[in-house]
Scaffold this motif. Structure first.
Motif, short mmCIF file in Angstrom:
data_model
loop_
_atom_site.label_atom_id
_atom_site.label_comp_id
_atom_site.label_asym_id
_atom_site.label_seq_id
_atom_site.Cartn_x
_atom_site.Cartn_y
_atom_site.Cartn_z
N TYR A 65 0.83 -1.21 0.00
CA TYR A 65 0.00 0.00 0.00
C TYR A 65 0.86 1.26 0.00
CZ TYR A 65 -2.97 -3.71 1.73
OH TYR A 65 -3.61 -4.91 1.88
N GLN A 66 2.09 1.14 -0.45
CA GLN A 66 3.01 2.28 -0.43
C GLN A 66 2.48 3.42 -1.29
OE1 GLN A 66 7.09 1.30 -1.24
NE2 GLN A 66 7.73 3.43 -1.20
N HIS A 67 1.87 3.10 -2.41
CA HIS A 67 1.33 4.16 -3.27
C HIS A 67 0.22 4.94 -2.56
CE1 HIS A 67 -1.40 0.77 -3.92
NE2 HIS A 67 -2.29 1.63 -4.38
N LEU A 68 -0.55 4.26 -1.71
CA LEU A 68 -1.59 4.95 -0.95
C LEU A 68 -0.97 5.83 0.14
CD1 LEU A 68 -4.24 2.12 -0.63
CD2 LEU A 68 -4.32 4.12 -2.10
N ALA A 69 0.11 5.36 0.75
CA ALA A 69 0.80 6.16 1.76
C ALA A 69 1.35 7.43 1.14
CB ALA A 69 1.92 5.35 2.41
N GLU A 70 1.94 7.31 -0.04
CA GLU A 70 2.48 8.48 -0.73
C GLU A 70 1.37 9.45 -1.11
OE1 GLU A 70 4.66 6.65 -3.88
OE2 GLU A 70 6.32 6.08 -2.56
N GLU A 71 0.24 8.90 -1.58
CA GLU A 71 -0.91 9.75 -1.92
C GLU A 71 -1.43 10.47 -0.68
OE1 GLU A 71 -5.58 9.19 -3.21
OE2 GLU A 71 -4.17 7.61 -3.78
N PHE A 72 -1.53 9.75 0.43
CA PHE A 72 -2.00 10.33 1.69
C PHE A 72 -1.09 11.47 2.13
CE2 PHE A 72 -1.96 10.25 6.41
CZ PHE A 72 -3.26 10.66 6.63
N GLU A 73 0.22 11.21 2.15
CA GLU A 73 1.17 12.25 2.58
C GLU A 73 1.14 13.44 1.63
OE1 GLU A 73 4.75 9.95 2.91
OE2 GLU A 73 4.30 9.39 4.98
N HIS A 74 0.97 13.19 0.35
CA HIS A 74 0.89 14.27 -0.62
C HIS A 74 -0.35 15.13 -0.38
CE1 HIS A 74 1.40 16.41 -4.39
NE2 HIS A 74 0.16 16.11 -4.72
N ARG A 75 -1.48 14.49 -0.13
CA ARG A 75 -2.71 15.23 0.12
C ARG A 75 -2.65 16.02 1.43
NH1 ARG A 75 -7.79 11.44 -0.86
NH2 ARG A 75 -8.84 13.35 -0.23
N VAL A 76 -2.04 15.43 2.45
CA VAL A 76 -1.87 16.14 3.72
C VAL A 76 -1.01 17.38 3.50
CG1 VAL A 76 -0.76 16.03 6.00
CG2 VAL A 76 -2.21 14.16 5.24
N HIS A 77 0.08 17.21 2.75
CA HIS A 77 0.98 18.34 2.46
C HIS A 77 0.23 19.43 1.69
CE1 HIS A 77 4.73 20.42 1.81
NE2 HIS A 77 4.47 20.48 0.51
N GLU A 78 -0.58 19.05 0.71
CA GLU A 78 -1.34 20.04 -0.06
C GLU A 78 -2.32 20.81 0.83
OE1 GLU A 78 -3.25 17.86 -3.18
OE2 GLU A 78 -1.60 18.20 -4.59
N LEU A 79 -3.02 20.09 1.72
CA LEU A 79 -3.96 20.75 2.62
C LEU A 79 -3.24 21.71 3.57
CD1 LEU A 79 -6.43 17.85 3.47
CD2 LEU A 79 -6.93 19.93 2.19
N GLN A 80 -2.07 21.31 4.04
CA GLN A 80 -1.31 22.18 4.93
C GLN A 80 -0.83 23.42 4.18
OE1 GLN A 80 1.59 19.41 6.43
NE2 GLN A 80 0.38 18.99 8.26
N GLN A 81 -0.41 23.25 2.93
CA GLN A 81 0.03 24.39 2.13
C GLN A 81 -1.12 25.34 1.83
OE1 GLN A 81 3.16 25.20 1.29
NE2 GLN A 81 3.80 23.45 2.51
N ALA A 82 -2.33 24.79 1.70
CA ALA A 82 -3.51 25.62 1.43
C ALA A 82 -4.02 26.31 2.69
CB ALA A 82 -4.61 24.75 0.82
N GLY A 83 -3.42 25.99 3.84
CA GLY A 83 -3.84 26.62 5.09
C GLY A 83 -4.96 25.88 5.79
N LYS A 84 -5.34 24.73 5.28
CA LYS A 84 -6.36 23.91 5.93
C LYS A 84 -5.65 22.83 6.72
CE LYS A 84 -9.57 24.56 2.14
NZ LYS A 84 -10.31 23.91 1.07
#
Length: 165
Positions: A65-84
């Motif tokens: 499930y490494q691809h899902l972990a990378e997707e999750f971390e990427h989405r978390v990073h995007e939300l943090q960059q957006a201020g959410k």
């Protein structure tokens, strides 16, 4: 350890994606954070599937499930960059940092005011001491009998030229 069937893997991926959506929407379990450990716990899978593995010959291979972990971390990073900020702990940390900075500012302002008032107090005390010294000097001058005479007190306590009323 038994190998996962394609059906089990598909079921686990669906559970991980559902858990990912729950966590990213801010619905964290008590004590949970926005991380892979919480994601695995909410999805009901082991964390080891999120990390790369090694074959027997030492060559690396991706985790199930490494691809899902990378997707999750990427989405978390995007939300943090957006201020959410999706992690309530991180929001609390940011709030406490801002509160700390505001309190430091207030303390600095109070320290400056206290220093100013201390200087004013010292100046006022020195002026009072000088005035007291002057009053004492004038009293000594009266008692020494210099050129100062005491005025006679009126016997009947009336004004010499009549009433002012």
């Amino acid at each position: 350890m038994a190998r996962l069937t394609e059906e089990d893997k598909a079921r686990n991926e669906a559970a991980i994606r559902a858990a990912m959506e729950r966590i990213l929407s801010g619905n964290l379990p008590p004590g949970g954070k926005t991380d892979l450990k919480t994601l695995a716990a909410v999805a009901g899978v082991t964390r080891t599937g999120f990390y790369p593995k090694k074959n027997r010959d030492g060559t690396p291979r991706p985790g199930a499930y490494q691809h899902l972990a990378e997707e999750f971390e990427h989405r978390v990073h995007e939300l943090q960059q957006a201020g959410k900020i999706v992690d309530p702990r991180e929001a609390q940390i940011e709030r406490l940092k801002a509160e700390r900075a505001e309190l430091k500012n207030r303390v600095a302002v109070r320290d400056a005011l206290l220093e100013e008032l201390t200087g004013f107090k010292q100046l006022a005390i020195s002026r009072l001491a000088a005035q007291h010294e002057e009053i004492e000097r004038l009293r000594r001058q009266i008692t020494d009998g210099a050129n100062v005479r005491a005025l006679p007190a009126a016997a009947d306590r009336t004004a010499p030229y009549g009433s002012c009323s």
